[in-house]
Motif scaffolding. Structure first.
Motif, PDB file in Angstrom:
ATOM      1  N   UNK A  14       0.844  -1.191   0.000  1.00 11.94           N
ATOM      2  CA  UNK A  14       0.000   0.000   0.000  1.00 11.94           C
ATOM      3  C   UNK A  14       0.880   1.242   0.000  1.00 11.94           C
ATOM      4  N   UNK A  15       0.680   2.103  -0.990  1.00 14.18           N
ATOM      5  CA  UNK A  15       1.447   3.348  -1.067  1.00 14.18           C
ATOM      6  C   UNK A  15       0.768   4.456  -0.285  1.00 14.18           C
ATOM      7  N   UNK A  16      -0.481   4.270   0.024  1.00 13.65           N
ATOM      8  CA  UNK A  16      -1.201   5.203   0.872  1.00 13.65           C
ATOM      9  C   UNK A  16      -2.483   4.523   1.292  1.00 13.65           C
ATOM     10  N   UNK A  17      -2.869   4.710   2.528  1.00 11.50           N
ATOM     11  CA  UNK A  17      -4.072   4.036   3.010  1.00 11.50           C
ATOM     12  C   UNK A  17      -4.651   4.796   4.187  1.00 11.50           C
ATOM     13  N   UNK A  18      -5.593   5.673   3.906  1.00 12.21           N
ATOM     14  CA  UNK A  18      -6.221   6.461   4.950  1.00 12.21           C
ATOM     15  C   UNK A  18      -7.437   5.717   5.469  1.00 12.21           C
ATOM     16  N   UNK A  19      -7.216   4.845   6.466  1.00 16.02           N
ATOM     17  CA  UNK A  19      -8.308   4.061   7.018  1.00 16.02           C
ATOM     18  C   UNK A  19      -7.982   3.687   8.451  1.00 16.02           C
ATOM     19  N   UNK A  20      -9.000   3.266   9.170  1.00 16.34           N
ATOM     20  CA  UNK A  20      -8.809   2.849  10.554  1.00 16.34           C
ATOM     21  C   UNK A  20      -8.174   1.463  10.589  1.00 16.34           C
ATOM     22  N   UNK A  21      -7.652   1.092  11.754  1.00 21.04           N
ATOM     23  CA  UNK A  21      -7.065  -0.233  11.908  1.00 21.04           C
ATOM     24  C   UNK A  21      -8.115  -1.317  11.695  1.00 21.04           C
ATOM     25  N   UNK A  22      -9.352  -1.048  12.153  1.00 16.96           N
ATOM     26  CA  UNK A  22     -10.425  -2.027  12.004  1.00 16.96           C
ATOM     27  C   UNK A  22     -10.758  -2.240  10.529  1.00 16.96           C
ATOM     28  N   UNK A  65      -8.797  -1.617   7.994  1.00 22.91           N
ATOM     29  CA  UNK A  65      -7.640  -2.251   7.375  1.00 22.91           C
ATOM     30  C   UNK A  65      -7.666  -3.759   7.606  1.00 22.91           C
ATOM     31  N   UNK A  66      -7.906  -4.156   8.866  1.00 24.24           N
ATOM     32  CA  UNK A  66      -7.919  -5.582   9.210  1.00 24.24           C
ATOM     33  C   UNK A  66      -9.012  -6.331   8.456  1.00 24.24           C
ATOM     34  N   UNK A  67     -10.169  -5.689   8.284  1.00 22.99           N
ATOM     35  CA  UNK A  67     -11.277  -6.334   7.583  1.00 22.99           C
ATOM     36  C   UNK A  67     -10.992  -6.437   6.082  1.00 22.99           C
ATOM     37  N   UNK A  68     -10.479  -5.376   5.498  1.00 23.46           N
ATOM     38  CA  UNK A  68     -10.280  -5.337   4.043  1.00 23.46           C
ATOM     39  C   UNK A  68      -9.169  -6.267   3.593  1.00 23.46           C
ATOM     40  N   UNK A  69      -8.083  -6.345   4.374  1.00 20.62           N
ATOM     41  CA  UNK A  69      -6.915  -7.123   3.958  1.00 20.62           C
ATOM     42  C   UNK A  69      -6.735  -8.390   4.799  1.00 20.62           C
ATOM     43  N   UNK A  70      -7.833  -8.893   5.320  1.00 22.67           N
ATOM     44  CA  UNK A  70      -7.812 -10.069   6.190  1.00 22.67           C
ATOM     45  C   UNK A  70      -7.149 -11.260   5.493  1.00 22.67           C
ATOM     46  N   UNK A 121      -0.299   4.866   7.768  1.00 26.76           N
ATOM     47  CA  UNK A 121      -0.861   3.915   8.718  1.00 26.76           C
ATOM     48  C   UNK A 121       0.147   3.468   9.770  1.00 26.76           C
ATOM     49  N   UNK A 122       1.399   3.900   9.617  1.00 31.76           N
ATOM     50  CA  UNK A 122       2.458   3.399  10.490  1.00 31.76           C
ATOM     51  C   UNK A 122       2.146   3.598  11.962  1.00 31.76           C
ATOM     52  N   UNK A 123       1.552   4.737  12.287  1.00 37.31           N
ATOM     53  CA  UNK A 123       1.268   5.067  13.679  1.00 37.31           C
ATOM     54  C   UNK A 123       0.166   4.195  14.254  1.00 37.31           C
ATOM     55  N   UNK A 124      -0.805   3.812  13.405  1.00 37.18           N
ATOM     56  CA  UNK A 124      -1.980   3.109  13.906  1.00 37.18           C
ATOM     57  C   UNK A 124      -1.883   1.599  13.798  1.00 37.18           C
ATOM     58  N   UNK A 125      -1.057   1.089  12.895  1.00 37.25           N
ATOM     59  CA  UNK A 125      -1.003  -0.357  12.675  1.00 37.25           C
ATOM     60  C   UNK A 125       0.439  -0.817  12.834  1.00 37.25           C
ATOM     61  N   UNK A 126       0.844  -0.999  14.066  1.00 35.77           N
ATOM     62  CA  UNK A 126       2.218  -1.368  14.362  1.00 35.77           C
ATOM     63  C   UNK A 126       2.538  -2.796  13.949  1.00 35.77           C
TER      64      UNK A 126
END
Length: 340
Positions: free
Chosen positions: A118-126, A128-133, A144-149
């Motif tokens: 992903x070159x850019x992804x403005x989304x919540x961790x939830x 993100x987890x659902x979309x790329x499960x 997303x670096x700050x929110x999805x460690x």
């Protein structure tokens, strides 16, 4: 249309349909004809990638990018291609234009791709987890670096990079430095503003909120923000623009108003896109290694797909100040006295 739909229509099992499509000679001729007739009448197109579901060998990866026309994203994508093509992988590119793309979950569900960058992804961790499960993902971005460690990432230290720009201007004697940035919620935008403020504080300079202008990451925005700046009572002697596009747009606006670069106002950009070297004057800028970011992200994803452990989950590459001709040393330093 799924294989099970063909099986139901033909009155056979899914396994039988699979055997027919694979060309198994042990299937009875009558059964084979029923299956092929069903395939024809239903206009079923076999997913040849389904044969590799068990070992996930589609040899394709997904790259999600907001805009391919963005010079930074284009360079990162070029870096990804350098690595994956050499390893025999193909890229499926999705350009989102900063919108959600419903085709991403479908590609994952059908196992069309083995992994994603992903070159850019403005989304919540939830989200993100659902979309790329279930899909290996590497972030070639800081959004997303700050929110999805838990997800591997490649980026630069935006705070440190912005500080370098302000240090350079302050060391040239500039005491009134404006900031052109983005009002987006991306971590990069926030960190570059933070680095700007840090740099001022480190040189004993106060942050003047009237000299902070925020819009979009675009040429047009740089043009409009610079025009806003010209209406201020106190004009800065220097500008730090948080992207080269902003800087180039600002230079255009200033030139139209007879403001000379760097004689009247110095300016530093960010990104070192190709055109920045060919402006008049050539733009001093912070270089982020975009191609290397793409190459490193691709290396990390292929390591994961090879079932190997990553040496680092989060990689920060170095930025570099590229000095050209868009900044000048303040005259009081040349005279050896202090500013009033």
């Amino acid at each position: 249309m799924k294989m099970r739909d063909v099986a139901k229509y033909a009155g056979v099992s899914v396994a039988t349909v699979s055997r027919v499509l694979k060309g198994d000679d042990n299937v009875r001729q009558l059964t084979k004809e029923k299956v092929l007739k069903a395939v024809e009448e239903l206009n079923y197109v076999p997913n040849t990638l389904a044969r590799n579901l068990s070992n996930m060998q589609s040899k394709k990866i997904l790259v999600v990018v907001p805009r391919v026309s963005n010079a930074v994203f284009s360079s990162i994508y070029h870096g990804i291609q350098n690595v994956v093509n050499e390893k025999g992988y193909q890229v499926i590119l999705i350009e989102t234009f900063n919108r959600r793309d419903s085709s991403v979950p479908e590609l994952i569900r059908d196992r069309t791709v083995e992994g994603a960058i992903l070159l850019s992804a403005m989304m919540s961790e939830e989200e993100f987890a659902e979309k790329f499960k279930g899909l290996p993902v590497v972030l070639a971005t800081d959004n997303l670096r700050e929110r999805i460690q838990s997800t591997p990432s490649v980026s630069i230290d935006n705070v440190l990079a912005a500080e370098k720009a302000v240090h350079y201007l302050a060391n040239l004697g500039h005491r009134c430095i404006a900031f052109l940035g983005s009002r987006s919620d991306s971590i990069g935008a926030r960190e570059r503003l933070e680095g700007y403020k840090n740099g001022l504080h480190q040189h004993g300079l106060k942050v003047d909120e009237s000299l902070i202008f925020e819009g979009e990451w675009s040429l047009e925005s740089g043009y409009h923000l610079a025009n806003q700046m010209l209406f201020q009572k106190k004009l800065p002697t220097a500008i730090f623009a948080a992207s080269d596009n902003l800087a180039i747009g600002a230079i255009s606006a200033l030139s139209e108003q007879g403001v000379r670069i760097p004689e009247d106002i110095s300016i530093v950009g960010f990104d070192n896109i190709a055109v920045s070297e060919y402006l008049t004057p050539a733009l001093t800028t912070i270089e982020q290694p975009s191609v290397q970011i793409g190459e490193k992200a691709a290396d990390m994803l292929l390591t994961i797909l090879d079932h190997q452990l990553l040496e680092q989950m989060h990689v920060e590459l170095n930025s570099k100040l590229i000095i050209r001709n868009s900044c000048r040393r303040m005259k009081y330093l040349e005279r050896g006295d202090e500013p009033k």
